[in-house]
Design a protein around this motif. Structure first.
Motif, PDB file in Angstrom:
ATOM      1  N   GLY A 312      59.520  -1.791 -12.399  1.00 27.57           N
ATOM      2  CA  GLY A 312      60.190  -2.973 -12.952  1.00 27.57           C
ATOM      3  C   GLY A 312      61.701  -2.890 -12.849  1.00 27.57           C
ATOM      4  O   GLY A 312      62.426  -3.442 -13.673  1.00 27.57           O
ATOM      5  N   ALA A 313      62.186  -2.209 -11.832  1.00 31.16           N
ATOM      6  CA  ALA A 313      63.625  -1.979 -11.694  1.00 31.16           C
ATOM      7  C   ALA A 313      64.320  -3.140 -10.977  1.00 31.16           C
ATOM      8  O   ALA A 313      63.670  -4.019 -10.422  1.00 31.16           O
ATOM      9  N   THR A 314      65.655  -3.081 -10.990  1.00 34.42           N
ATOM     10  CA  THR A 314      66.478  -4.021 -10.227  1.00 34.42           C
ATOM     11  C   THR A 314      67.097  -3.270  -9.058  1.00 34.42           C
ATOM     12  O   THR A 314      67.764  -2.254  -9.258  1.00 34.42           O
ATOM     13  N   SER A 315      66.868  -3.797  -7.850  1.00 27.76           N
ATOM     14  CA  SER A 315      67.334  -3.115  -6.639  1.00 27.76           C
ATOM     15  C   SER A 315      68.281  -3.983  -5.845  1.00 27.76           C
ATOM     16  O   SER A 315      68.042  -5.181  -5.712  1.00 27.76           O
ATOM     17  N   VAL A 316      69.310  -3.355  -5.277  1.00 27.19           N
ATOM     18  CA  VAL A 316      70.210  -4.056  -4.362  1.00 27.19           C
ATOM     19  C   VAL A 316      69.737  -3.795  -2.932  1.00 27.19           C
ATOM     20  O   VAL A 316      69.452  -2.653  -2.564  1.00 27.19           O
ATOM     21  N   HIS A 317      69.613  -4.858  -2.148  1.00 22.71           N
ATOM     22  CA  HIS A 317      69.309  -4.731  -0.717  1.00 22.71           C
ATOM     23  C   HIS A 317      70.494  -5.272   0.059  1.00 22.71           C
ATOM     24  O   HIS A 317      70.964  -6.373  -0.210  1.00 22.71           O
ATOM     25  N   PHE A 318      70.955  -4.517   1.023  1.00 17.22           N
ATOM     26  CA  PHE A 318      72.191  -4.854   1.740  1.00 17.22           C
ATOM     27  C   PHE A 318      71.908  -5.043   3.224  1.00 17.22           C
ATOM     28  O   PHE A 318      71.310  -4.188   3.853  1.00 17.22           O
ATOM     29  N   GLU A 319      72.356  -6.182   3.739  1.00 18.86           N
ATOM     30  CA  GLU A 319      72.104  -6.475   5.140  1.00 18.86           C
ATOM     31  C   GLU A 319      73.127  -5.821   6.070  1.00 18.86           C
ATOM     32  O   GLU A 319      72.859  -5.621   7.251  1.00 18.86           O
ATOM     33  N   GLY A 320      74.303  -5.491   5.542  1.00 19.04           N
ATOM     34  CA  GLY A 320      75.430  -5.153   6.427  1.00 19.04           C
ATOM     35  C   GLY A 320      75.582  -3.679   6.742  1.00 19.04           C
ATOM     36  O   GLY A 320      74.639  -2.894   6.665  1.00 19.04           O
ATOM     37  N   VAL A 321      76.798  -3.319   7.108  1.00 17.31           N
ATOM     38  CA  VAL A 321      77.143  -1.949   7.471  1.00 17.31           C
ATOM     39  C   VAL A 321      78.357  -1.519   6.641  1.00 17.31           C
ATOM     40  O   VAL A 321      79.114  -2.367   6.177  1.00 17.31           O
ATOM     41  N   PRO A 322      78.563  -0.193   6.476  1.00 17.07           N
ATOM     42  CA  PRO A 322      79.641   0.257   5.586  1.00 17.07           C
ATOM     43  C   PRO A 322      81.039  -0.130   6.061  1.00 17.07           C
ATOM     44  O   PRO A 322      81.980  -0.143   5.275  1.00 17.07           O
ATOM     45  N   SER A 323      81.190  -0.459   7.348  1.00 19.16           N
ATOM     46  CA  SER A 323      82.519  -0.663   7.924  1.00 19.16           C
ATOM     47  C   SER A 323      82.936  -2.124   8.010  1.00 19.16           C
ATOM     48  O   SER A 323      84.020  -2.430   8.472  1.00 19.16           O
ATOM     49  N   HIS A 324      82.053  -3.017   7.621  1.00 21.00           N
ATOM     50  CA  HIS A 324      82.339  -4.434   7.864  1.00 21.00           C
ATOM     51  C   HIS A 324      82.523  -5.222   6.583  1.00 21.00           C
ATOM     52  O   HIS A 324      81.665  -5.150   5.714  1.00 21.00           O
ATOM     53  N   PRO A 325      83.537  -6.030   6.398  1.00 18.64           N
ATOM     54  CA  PRO A 325      84.648  -6.186   7.333  1.00 18.64           C
ATOM     55  C   PRO A 325      85.625  -5.022   7.287  1.00 18.64           C
ATOM     56  O   PRO A 325      86.411  -4.843   8.211  1.00 18.64           O
ATOM     57  N   LYS A 326      85.578  -4.223   6.202  1.00 21.98           N
ATOM     58  CA  LYS A 326      86.447  -3.040   6.144  1.00 21.98           C
ATOM     59  C   LYS A 326      85.645  -1.884   5.565  1.00 21.98           C
ATOM     60  O   LYS A 326      84.559  -2.070   5.026  1.00 21.98           O
ATOM     61  N   TRP A 327      86.247  -0.708   5.599  1.00 27.19           N
ATOM     62  CA  TRP A 327      85.551   0.489   5.139  1.00 27.19           C
ATOM     63  C   TRP A 327      85.399   0.572   3.616  1.00 27.19           C
ATOM     64  O   TRP A 327      84.951   1.588   3.096  1.00 27.19           O
ATOM     65  N   ASN A 328      85.783  -0.496   2.907  1.00 30.50           N
ATOM     66  CA  ASN A 328      85.578  -0.480   1.452  1.00 30.50           C
ATOM     67  C   ASN A 328      84.304  -1.229   1.052  1.00 30.50           C
ATOM     68  O   ASN A 328      84.052  -1.430  -0.123  1.00 30.50           O
ATOM     69  N   ARG A 329      83.519  -1.641   2.042  1.00 34.94           N
ATOM     70  CA  ARG A 329      82.418  -2.558   1.740  1.00 34.94           C
ATOM     71  C   ARG A 329      81.438  -1.991   0.700  1.00 34.94           C
ATOM     72  O   ARG A 329      81.009  -2.681  -0.220  1.00 34.94           O
ATOM     73  N   PHE A 330      81.075  -0.721   0.836  1.00 37.40           N
ATOM     74  CA  PHE A 330      80.122  -0.130  -0.113  1.00 37.40           C
ATOM     75  C   PHE A 330      80.659  -0.221  -1.546  1.00 37.40           C
ATOM     76  O   PHE A 330      79.933  -0.541  -2.482  1.00 37.40           O
ATOM     77  N   TRP A 331      81.942   0.079  -1.680  1.00 29.91           N
ATOM     78  CA  TRP A 331      82.508   0.157  -3.043  1.00 29.91           C
ATOM     79  C   TRP A 331      82.699  -1.234  -3.627  1.00 29.91           C
ATOM     80  O   TRP A 331      82.564  -1.452  -4.825  1.00 29.91           O
ATOM     81  N   ASP A 332      82.962  -2.174  -2.718  1.00 29.63           N
ATOM     82  CA  ASP A 332      83.055  -3.568  -3.094  1.00 29.63           C
ATOM     83  C   ASP A 332      81.709  -4.036  -3.674  1.00 29.63           C
ATOM     84  O   ASP A 332      81.638  -4.677  -4.732  1.00 29.63           O
ATOM     85  N   VAL A 333      80.637  -3.668  -2.982  1.00 29.66           N
ATOM     86  CA  VAL A 333      79.293  -4.071  -3.432  1.00 29.66           C
ATOM     87  C   VAL A 333      78.939  -3.363  -4.749  1.00 29.66           C
ATOM     88  O   VAL A 333      78.377  -3.969  -5.663  1.00 29.66           O
ATOM     89  N   CYS A 334      79.314  -2.087  -4.864  1.00 30.94           N
ATOM     90  CA  CYS A 334      79.037  -1.347  -6.112  1.00 30.94           C
ATOM     91  C   CYS A 334      79.722  -2.030  -7.293  1.00 30.94           C
ATOM     92  O   CYS A 334      79.134  -2.208  -8.355  1.00 30.94           O
ATOM     93  N   GLU A 335      80.986  -2.404  -7.084  1.00 28.28           N
ATOM     94  CA  GLU A 335      81.743  -3.020  -8.168  1.00 28.28           C
ATOM     95  C   GLU A 335      81.164  -4.393  -8.512  1.00 28.28           C
ATOM     96  O   GLU A 335      80.931  -4.710  -9.686  1.00 28.28           O
ATOM     97  N   LYS A 336      80.903  -5.172  -7.463  1.00 33.41           N
ATOM     98  CA  LYS A 336      80.439  -6.544  -7.652  1.00 33.41           C
ATOM     99  C   LYS A 336      79.115  -6.603  -8.408  1.00 33.41           C
ATOM    100  O   LYS A 336      78.929  -7.416  -9.308  1.00 33.41           O
ATOM    101  N   HIS A 337      78.179  -5.731  -8.052  1.00 32.31           N
ATOM    102  CA  HIS A 337      76.849  -5.806  -8.678  1.00 32.31           C
ATOM    103  C   HIS A 337      76.669  -4.764  -9.784  1.00 32.31           C
ATOM    104  O   HIS A 337      75.558  -4.560 -10.248  1.00 32.31           O
ATOM    105  N   LYS A 338      77.739  -4.089 -10.147  1.00 34.34           N
ATOM    106  CA  LYS A 338      77.688  -3.077 -11.207  1.00 34.34           C
ATOM    107  C   LYS A 338      76.561  -2.071 -10.961  1.00 34.34           C
ATOM    108  O   LYS A 338      75.705  -1.805 -11.809  1.00 34.34           O
TER     109      LYS A 338
END
Ligand code: WT7
Length: 636
Positions: A312-338
């Motif tokens: 019964g968990a909540t999961s994030v699924h990501f279509e993209g790559v870590p480098s697009h559009p910049k190399w901060n994408r992973f951290w951007d997603v972490c912050e955005k979805h907590k």
């Protein structure tokens, strides 16, 4: 008892559970399995025989549907909880959230559509889709009606897709017009059309509109996804399955050219993925779990779909790559979805570590609680970088060792509960009886030892067979050390019983976390009309973990070696996929061989790794001179 009652909260809990699972595996796993919903209770927890033709059966007599456990169960108690957060390739604000109720409805709709075109229990359905929510929906819709899903990673080529469709005898294909990957689009429908030229089992091809690029259309075969589900009911009763009915096939490379379709079954896989998910990651009900893998791999099946949903968990699924559009994408997603749990691969960590840490520091990562690594050994540097910059030296890092074949994590620390040790996967989970064996087959009894890893006793999510080839299953996994499961990895063990996985002991190389058999790559190179013979080996690479080097012998010298090398790389890309392209191709006049004609890959590996002082005695080779020639070529 609830599943949560088997959560291990301390080192002592772990030790007790480990002991209980060894002493009485049936009551240990029986109790855990009973926390799930069974339509008919099982009457035998485990039946197995690993001598001779291997047979493993868990929870026999039990009847269930895994989607009833992953969806309906939670819809009853918590319908509006978010099951899936989908983050698209482009960072615009287009994330999609699906609650358990919405996910169940979409799954049922698609399941009804599949039934409408005649898909029924036991049919194989091939899924060749980008990382979109519809992939999860299609996976679960198959499971809903008892069809066997075979997901093929959308980075694979037409001939790799065709080989998997043919081997599984899939009668339906689900694909998309295309997929996005960073700033590229991948023409999936074109690739699928190409594959289907050599597949005569496919009756219908369902196409999701995703990139909205134009595609060619075969009227008698193709159906748009949106037309396919149009007007259908969002209620579909789950097909009642036997615990040992096949849930899915997932292909992994082997040391021969033919991929191995690993077969996973319903009951045991469900129980073990849920149990290991809860305990390794220490998942709590309000956490947001993000595994950056693709559903085309086992990590996606077990820890993006089934394990989290079973809990019964909540999961994030990501279509993209870590480098697009910049190399901060992973951290951007972490912050955005907590995001609270971030599970990725060493190759991604090493690539991220090459870029300035300001990509991280500008984001608020205070939601993070647990970090995880999977796919290959994590080197100390990468581990330290992950710990320092992402974990701020405060977060547990789980190093999870497992395989497509094992279905779930077998060796890992439990986040914050059992001790971690950089570069060590550490201790086996409860129920996992590991051993180290020397190359003569003796079990190494000392605590501190190095050898070949083996597992002595069944766990619920072990793959039951290779699709259509039980003999190969027996040979690959059970013949090296009769009575033991042989994963093909080497390992060392410290005085505290912690395991460190040292790498493959067979001809499989892990490149950027992708498991690549060298044999299929060699077969593909050998298709080039100018090539006599080739040998492919892995050598250390600071981002990919390993890179590939191909040694190639030609019929006659070429005046344009660059062109030939380019042709070889394209050939590999077309027959296997771009991930299998070697970093280096070296044209040689011969390969070091034993007197019986076996290529000495060990020597080729040392040469590629620039460890020329560690070649050992080469004088017994059939052609010792070739070693010097290759050495010279390599230094040019
Ligand atoms: C092989 C399995 C498990 C899902 C992803 C890969 C290597 C995997 C680790 C780890 C050291 C690891 C092994 C294994 N591997 N995880 N934590 N530490 N090595 O699945 O494609 O079936 O590959 O990946 O060599 O045998 P797979």
């Amino acid at each position: 008892m609830k599943l949560q009652d088997s959560k291990l909260n301390s080192l002592n809990d772990y030790k007790e559970a480990y002991k209980a699972a060894v002493e009485n595996p049936e009551s240990f796993w029986g109790e855990i399995a009973n926390t799930f919903e069974w339509n008919t209770p099982f009457n035998k927890v485990l039946e197995y025989d690993w001598n001779g033709e291997p047979k493993t059966e868990w929870f026999s007599g039990g009847k269930l549907n895994i989607t009833a456990n992953c969806l309906d169960r939670h819809v009853k108690t918590n319908p509006d909880k978010v099951a899936l957060i989908w983050e698209p390739n482009e960072p615009q604000d287009k994330a999609i959230k699906l609650t358990y109720k919405e996910l169940l409805e979409s799954v049922c709709k698609f399941a009804n559509a599949l039934k409408n075109i005649g898909v029924s229990k036991g049919d194989r359905v091939c899924l060749y889709l980008p990382m979109v929510p519809e992939l999860t929906i299609a996976v679960l819709a198959c499971a809903r009606i008892g069809a066997i899903h075979s997901v093929v990673f959308a980075g694979f080529s037409a001939s790799a897709l065709a080989a998997r469709i043919q081997d599984s005898g899939s009668s339906f294909l689900i694909t998309a017009d295309g997929g996005f990957r960073g700033d590229k689009t991948i023409p999936l429908k074109d690739i699928a059309d190409d594959a289907l030229k050599s597949c005569d089992t496919i009756k219908k091809c369902v196409v999701l509109q995703h990139t909205f690029e134009s595609v060619s259309w075969n009227k008698s075969m193709d159906l748009w996804w949106h037309d396919f589900i149009d007007g259908l009911s969002s209620v579909c009763a789950p097909e009642i399955m036997d615990s040992e009915d096949v849930l899915f096939i997932l292909y992994t490379s082997g040391s021969t050219g033919k991929p191995k379709g690993m077969v996973h079954t319903c009951g045991g896989y469900m129980v073990y993925t849920a149990y290991s998910f809860m305990n390794v990651f220490q998942y709590n009900q309000d956490d947001i779990f993000w595994c950056t893998a693709d559903i085309g791999w086992i990590t996606g099946h077990s820890y993006m779909v089934y394990g989290p949903l079973a809990l019964g968990a909540t999961s994030v699924h990501f279509e993209g790559v870590p480098s697009h559009p910049k190399w901060n994408r992973f951290w951007d997603v972490c912050e955005k979805h907590k995001v609270t749990h971030f599970y990725t691969a060493p190759t991604a960590i090493r690539a991220l570590a090459k870029h300035p840490t300001t990509h991280i520091t500008k984001h608020d990562l205070s939601s993070l609680k647990v970090l995880g690594s999977v796919g290959e050994p994590i080197n100390e540097e990468a581990w330290n970088w992950f710990d320092t910059y992402v974990g701020k030296n405060k977060l547990p890092i789980v190093d999870t060792w497992w395989q497509t074949e094992t279905g779930g994590i077998l060796i890992s620390n439990l986040a914050g509960v059992t001790p971690q040790k950089p570069t060590f996967a550490t201790l086996p989970l409860p129920g996992i009886q590991t051993a180290l064996i020397d190359d003569k087959g003796n079990v190494l009894m000392n605590k501190e030892a190095e050898g070949i890893l083996a597992v002595n006793f069944p766990w619920p999510s072990i793959a039951r067979t290779i699709w259509g080839d039980h003999k190969r299953y027996q040979e690959v996994y059970f013949s090296a050390f009769p009575g033991h499961y042989f994963p093909g990895d080497g390992a060392l063990r410290d005085l505290d019983g912690n395991y460190r996985i040292t790498g493959r002991v067979d001809d499989v190389v892990i490149v950027s976390g992708h498991n690549l058999g060298t044999a299929p790559i060699e077969n593909s190179i050998n298709e080039h009309p100018k090539v006599v013979e080739s040998a492919v080996v892995g050598y250390p690479h600071d981002i990919k973990g390993n890179a590939l080097m191909a040694y190639v012998i030609l019929y006659e010298a070429t005046n344009d070696p660059e062109l030939l090398i380019q042709e070889i790389r394209t050939l590999i890309s077309n027959t296997i996929g771009p991930i299998a392209k070697p970093d280096r191709v070296l044209i040689v006049s011969g390969l070091p061989k034993t007197r019986s004609g076996k290529i000495m890959r060990r020597i080729l590996r040392k040469l590629a790794s620039n460890e020329t002082d560690q070649l050992g005695d080469v004088s017994t080779l059939l052609n010792p001179d070739i070693v010097d020639e290759i050495k010279r070529e390599l230094t040019i």
